[in-house]
Design a protein around this motif. Structure first.
Motif, short mmCIF file in Angstrom:
data_model
loop_
_atom_site.label_atom_id
_atom_site.label_comp_id
_atom_site.label_asym_id
_atom_site.label_seq_id
_atom_site.Cartn_x
_atom_site.Cartn_y
_atom_site.Cartn_z
N LEU A 132 0.84 -1.20 0.00
CA LEU A 132 0.00 0.00 0.00
C LEU A 132 0.88 1.26 0.00
CD1 LEU A 132 -3.11 0.67 0.23
CD2 LEU A 132 -2.66 1.08 2.65
N ILE A 133 1.87 1.28 0.88
CA ILE A 133 2.76 2.44 0.96
C ILE A 133 3.61 2.56 -0.30
CG2 ILE A 133 4.64 3.52 2.25
CD1 ILE A 133 1.89 3.47 3.66
N GLN A 134 4.08 1.44 -0.82
CA GLN A 134 4.87 1.47 -2.05
C GLN A 134 4.05 2.03 -3.21
OE1 GLN A 134 6.07 -2.36 -3.63
NE2 GLN A 134 7.76 -1.48 -4.80
N THR A 135 2.76 1.69 -3.25
CA THR A 135 1.89 2.20 -4.32
C THR A 135 1.74 3.71 -4.22
OG1 THR A 135 0.67 0.11 -4.47
CG2 THR A 135 -0.42 2.08 -5.32
N ILE A 136 1.55 4.22 -3.01
CA ILE A 136 1.45 5.67 -2.84
C ILE A 136 2.73 6.35 -3.31
CG2 ILE A 136 1.23 7.53 -1.15
CD1 ILE A 136 -0.53 5.66 0.53
N ASP A 137 3.87 5.82 -2.88
CA ASP A 137 5.16 6.41 -3.25
C ASP A 137 5.40 6.34 -4.75
OD1 ASP A 137 5.65 6.97 -0.60
OD2 ASP A 137 6.85 5.17 -0.25
N TYR A 138 5.09 5.20 -5.33
CA TYR A 138 5.29 5.01 -6.77
C TYR A 138 4.38 5.95 -7.56
CZ TYR A 138 5.41 2.66 -11.33
OH TYR A 138 5.54 2.38 -12.68
N ALA A 139 3.14 6.08 -7.12
CA ALA A 139 2.19 6.94 -7.81
C ALA A 139 2.70 8.38 -7.85
CB ALA A 139 0.83 6.89 -7.12
N ILE A 140 3.10 8.92 -6.71
CA ILE A 140 3.58 10.30 -6.67
C ILE A 140 4.83 10.47 -7.52
CG2 ILE A 140 4.53 12.10 -5.17
CD1 ILE A 140 1.51 11.73 -4.90
N GLU A 141 5.73 9.53 -7.44
CA GLU A 141 6.96 9.61 -8.23
C GLU A 141 6.68 9.61 -9.72
OE1 GLU A 141 10.83 10.19 -9.06
OE2 GLU A 141 9.91 10.23 -7.06
N GLU A 142 5.66 8.87 -10.14
CA GLU A 142 5.32 8.77 -11.56
C GLU A 142 4.35 9.86 -12.02
OE1 GLU A 142 6.63 6.52 -13.83
OE2 GLU A 142 8.03 6.18 -12.15
N SER A 150 2.45 12.51 8.36
CA SER A 150 3.66 11.70 8.53
C SER A 150 3.46 10.28 8.02
CB SER A 150 4.07 11.66 10.01
OG SER A 150 3.17 10.85 10.75
N LEU A 151 4.58 9.63 7.72
CA LEU A 151 4.53 8.24 7.26
C LEU A 151 3.88 7.33 8.29
CD1 LEU A 151 5.24 6.01 5.25
CD2 LEU A 151 7.56 5.97 6.20
N PRO A 152 4.23 7.42 9.59
CA PRO A 152 3.52 6.57 10.57
C PRO A 152 2.01 6.80 10.57
CG PRO A 152 5.52 7.42 11.53
CD PRO A 152 5.35 8.14 10.23
N TYR A 153 1.58 8.06 10.44
CA TYR A 153 0.15 8.34 10.42
C TYR A 153 -0.51 7.67 9.21
CZ TYR A 153 -4.15 10.84 11.57
OH TYR A 153 -5.44 11.14 11.94
N VAL A 154 0.12 7.78 8.04
CA VAL A 154 -0.43 7.16 6.83
C VAL A 154 -0.48 5.65 6.98
CG1 VAL A 154 -0.01 6.75 4.38
CG2 VAL A 154 0.22 9.06 5.31
N LYS A 155 0.57 5.06 7.53
CA LYS A 155 0.59 3.61 7.72
C LYS A 155 -0.54 3.15 8.64
CE LYS A 155 5.47 2.37 7.07
NZ LYS A 155 6.67 1.82 7.76
N ALA A 156 -0.75 3.88 9.72
CA ALA A 156 -1.72 3.45 10.73
C ALA A 156 -3.16 3.79 10.36
CB ALA A 156 -1.37 4.08 12.08
#
Length: 379
Positions: free
Chosen positions: A241-251, A351-357
């Protein structure tokens, strides 16, 4: 769902390594200072007012960015066009299921896509959805009237086919009649023709969630009240899930975010959302300085979801990434509580922890999902 609307439209082009300080906040001093890593094109934050329709505002904002990403000029879409049709669909399900389903203001990102698939979409100029005397959206009265009608209708053993016309008449009084055609760039347009002209295909978008009690890498019915249409989500591992968010923004793709904003560390006024440890929460030091955050695991997500500490109480638009002065990663979130609802154009840094949780689900374009994950999900 939350409240506050502004209709002036603009978009912000991608910006790299700009910084601004939360020490400028008028309420109290803060040590938070963010450096923007990447901010994708988006429209100005609007105000959902006193209407629990954040799902439409967030998804509409997401689509406005998608339209720009596909090479079109910035456009202001009508949120209430989607809300109007969703209310009708909810009412039909409520009656057909003998009142045993959710009829409320809440919804999910796919509700917008389902309306687009059947009805199309329109610009804000064609349909504001405010026929009452107000500058802001206010659905308290009309929803109370519709709910009262439906609850009493449900008690009738036999129902005349006129009930839907009666409900539609109430909506038309409050929201206005949706026009069959409207003017766009000097041409008469229908909602479907306008959709086609913007190249929006609802089948290009997918929703992802992450919970261990569902089978991973399968399409599942996310069991939350606002998923009244019983649509399916792809269930993936938290790291996916987090990788998808990061990949989406990067692309270059933005993300429609659904999650919980009830935590004490969510502070829209100050422009940040963090997940402090229990010790930090007690002394509230996180309000004035960068403080330790909780370590988020899938077990923590599971526990807070099952205890209903984490619920899908708000949808927002994730438009970029940033860092605090210590280099910790954050996500830039555009809210729907008005451009002037804080000192940061209605945006905040999560924050990343907030998004994860606290992420319940996301919607992205299919091409914004990493290829390895797409293969696992078979699309």
């Amino acid at each position: 769902m939350k409240a506050h609307f502004s209709v002036i439209l603009f978009f912000v082009l991608s910006v790299s390594f700009l910084s601004f300080s939360y020490g400028q906040n008028t309420e109290s001093e803060s040590a938070y200072e963010f450096k923007i890593v990447k901010e994708l094109p988006h429209t100005m934050a609007k105000d959902q007012g006193r209407a629990g329709t954040c799902w439409s505002f967030a998804t509409t904002s997401f689509l406005e960015s998608e339209i720009m990403r596909m090479g079109h000029d910035s456009v202001d879409l009508s949120e209430m066009f989607f809300v109007y049709h969703a209310y009708l669909d909810k009412a039909k399900r409520f009656v057909m299921r003998h009142g045993q389903t959710n009829f409320s203001q809440g919804g999910q990102a796919h509700d917008v896509m389902n309306v687009i698939r059947e009805k199309g979409m329109v610009p804000e100029k064609a349909y504001s959805g405010i026929a009452y005397e107000s500058e802001e959206h206010n659905h308290a009265e009309v929803v109370a009237m519709m709910h009262g009608m439906l609850e009493n209708l449900d008690k009738q053993r036999q129902k005349m086919p006129l009930w839907l016309d009666a409900l539609t008449a109430v909506m038309d009084v409050y929201f206005g009649v949706i026009p069959a055609t409207f003017q766009w760039n000097g041409k008469d347009m229908t909602a479907k023709a306008f959709q086609d002209s913007m190249d929006v295909n609802p089948d290009d978008y997918v929703e992802l969630t992450s919970f261990e009690f569902y089978p991973y890498y399968e399409s599942v019915n996310l069991d939350i009240p606002d998923n009244w249409s019983f649509d399916n989500y792809y269930n993936v591992k938290l790291e996916d899930l987090i990788q998808t968010i990061d990949y989406a923004i990067e692309e270059g793709y933005t993300v429609c975010w659904d999650g919980d904003v009830s935590e004490h560390g969510f502070n829209h006024k100050k422009g940040f959302a963090v997940l402090p440890t229990e010790e930090v929460l007690e002394d509230e030091s996180f309000l004035s300085e960068i403080a330790p955050e909780k370590e988020v695991t899938k077990d923590l997500r599971e526990a807070t979801f099952m205890s209903q500490q984490s619920t899908d109480d708000h949808l927002m638009h994730l438009i970029g990434t940033s860092q605090d002065k210590e280099g910790n990663p954050y996500y830039i979130i555009k809210n729907s509580w008005n451009h002037n609802s804080n000192d940061f154009q209605g945006k905040l840094h999560m924050s990343l922890p907030y998004v994860k949780a606290k992420t319940i689900a996301i919607m992205v374009h299919k091409d914004a999902v990493p290829s390895i994950l797409r293969k696992k999900l078979n699309f």
